[in-house]
Write a protein that holds these residues in place. Structure first.
Motif: not given
Lengths: 241, 310
Positions: B49, B58, B60, B144, B146
């Motif tokens: 992150r 983020i 992953s 992602l 955020l």
């Protein structure tokens, strides 16, 4: 499958009446009006509030109360096996509705007429109890945004496996086939605002499980209140008075 | 992102950039300070992150066993996608974030995946092969967003590079079925100590140069991005090769300016990589045990010394 060992311990080492470790952080997204992350064990949710602000589409404006909207989304990496979920899948739509209704009941919408409050919840990690975790995160984010509420909303799940009521199910226990009961309540008013259960249980057992979930939610409420208190103290310190 | 700016604010941003001192006190060629956490998603094989000012993303990496792509029996698979969460901006609600997500994913795919033959990919695809023609690793890299305050592409590329470096693939033991006509029989090692790391030295970082007025800047904030006339995102790997290029924005760029921008981006990527290596992120062997946080505060100084361009 044995969900409780002869020693009375669950798969992740908890006692049947034990919550997972709770963690919360307030003010995680700079640009938003209110934001918070809430963790229950491995379940982690981020909730963000935008508003109260001008209503985006005129037709939805309500002259006597605020418009509350909610969107629930799951990160593609949040579950054990990776899958892409469409934004409009049924589960997400249902959860958005459930969270919206629960939070709407807590917000003093009549104080904010002709405005709009957006609540966005994003699941980062899903390990059972996402419903409860989302509601708890949303409460913190709403409080961070300074939106007037009747009371905080706290939520917790409980289930019934191996003839034992158990609190705060994780993913394995959730998929164990027993009932999964989620309660959200106003702790000060002692009123239930959300109650959902699937599967079936006898009425006398239901009462036990329901009481357990309520107790869990009250413990969560205590935690939320402490976190808010801590945050407020920090704000006071930062202000220097 | 919709940024509402008054005429005075627009002049202030443009004037600041022209005078080499931006709204937050940075020069034209300074990054914001950033913070990287690794192993933030326990369910993923690797994750990271990054908070770059008000931008928070983020990344992953999830590894799954799969069948090699048709026509390339000794290769694994690599997939990249990006999602913009409505937490970043209310406009991303519903299908609102899809356009930006697609734009970012395409730019990252261009820079990370190499050609259709798999040549020039960020990760050596042959290293992901387990049994030729039968079994390979498929790496799914998910980003992602955020929170968004400009420069999403650079932040995503740094997060993805960190997540790939953080990624551990469990050991696969082949216990039978190696002959061409049999199905491979394998066992995944349950021992968390037994895993292989990916070779990530060739994973590029992306540096975006945003042109506002006559000058171009690095690491633009959302306000600055709203005033851009053009932007060039350059992906550069360790060898200094350009792995991908994306030009955005309404106005055209002179070829000479473009080449100049690429060389500046190249210098910046070197500094970025050095700063990341400096934090020990890519060399430390024990990063997967617990979340490790590195605050790259030194980055500014490194940057000011190493990479000022006039």
């Amino acid at each position: 499958m044995d969900f409780i060992s002869p020693e009375g311990l669950r798969l992740d080492g908890r006692r049947p009446l034990e919550l997972r470790q709770l963690q919360a952080e307030i003010g995680v997204v700079e640009k938003a009006d209110g934001s918070a992350t809430f963790e229950m064990g491995n379940t982690k949710v981020i909730a963000v509030v935008y508003g109260p602000r001008e209503v985006q589409s005129r037709s939805q404006q309500q002259h006597d109360q605020a418009l509350v909207r909610c969107e629930y989304s799951m990160a593609s990496f949040s579950t054990g096996d990776r899958r892409r979920r469409g934004k409009g899948d049924r589960r997400a739509t249902e959860l958005s509705l459930v969270i919206r209704q629960t939070m709407e009941a807590a917000i003093l919408t009549n104080l904010l007429p002709r405005s709009q409050i957006d609540i966005f919840v994003q699941v980062l990690q899903a390990d059972g109890g996402t419903r409860a975790c989302c509601i708890n995160a949303a409460t913190l984010a709403l409080a961070d945004a300074g939106i007037p509420m009747r009371d905080i909303v706290a939520s917790c799940a409980a289930g019934y496996l191996n003839s034992t009521p158990i609190l705060d199910l994780n993913y394995l226990e959730d998929s164990g086939g027993g009932p999964d009961l989620t309660v959200a309540l106003f702790p000060k008013l002692d009123k239930v605002s959300l109650l959902q259960m699937d599967s079936k249980i006898p009425l006398d057992v239901f009462e036990k499980v329901m009481n357990l979930a309520s107790e869990g939610a009250k413990a969560v409420a205590q935690f939320i209140r402490e976190k808010l208190m801590e945050n407020t103290k920090q704000l006071v310190l930062a202000k220097g008075r | 992102m919709v940024v509402g700016l008054s005429a005075a604010e627009k002049v202030y941003i443009a004037g600041g950039i022209a005078a080499d001192i931006r709204g937050d006190g940075r020069g034209r060629h300074q990054f914001r300070e950033f913070n990287i956490d690794t192993s933030v998603i326990p369910q993923a094989n690797g994750s990271a992150r990054i908070c770059l000012g008000g931008t928070d993303v983020i990344a992953s990496v999830k590894a799954e066993l799969s069948v090699p792509p048709p026509g390339r029996p000794n290769h694994g698979k690599l997939e990249i996608s990006v999602e913009c969460s409505p937490t970043a901006a209310p406009e991303f609600e519903g299908r609102g974030g899809e356009e930006l997500s697609m734009d970012l994913s395409r730019a990252l795919q261009r820079s990370f995946l190499g050609g259709t033959s798999g040549a020039g990919a960020a990760i050596d695809l042959a290293a992901l092969s387990i049994v030729e023609g039968k079994l390979c690793w498929a790496l799914y890299i998910d980003g992602l967003v955020l929170s968004s305050d400009g420069n999403l592409l650079d932040a995503l590329s740094i997060a993805m590079k960190a997540a790939l470096s953080n990624c551990g693939l469990p050991k696969v033991e082949i216990i039978g079925g190696t002959s061409p006509e049999e199905e491979p029989d394998y066992e995944l090692s349950g021992n968390p100590e037994e895993f292989t790391r990916l070779e990530t030295s060739l994973v590029p970082v992306i540096v975006t140069l945003t042109k506002v007025g006559k000058h171009y800047i690095v690491d633009a904030t959302a306000e600055e991005e709203s005033q851009m006339t053009a932007a060039v995102s350059v992906a550069v790997n360790k060898k200094g090769s350009v792995c991908g290029l994306t030009k955005r924005g309404g106005t055209g760029l002179d070829t000479s300016v473009l080449l100049d921008m690429i060389s500046v981006a190249k210098r910046h990527s070197a500094v970025l990589r050095r700063a990341l290596a400096f934090a020990g992120l890519f060399s430390s062997p024990n990063v997967e045990k617990r979340p490790v946080s590195f605050c790259l505060l030194l980055f500014r100084r490194l940057d000011a010394n190493g990479c000022r361009t006039k």
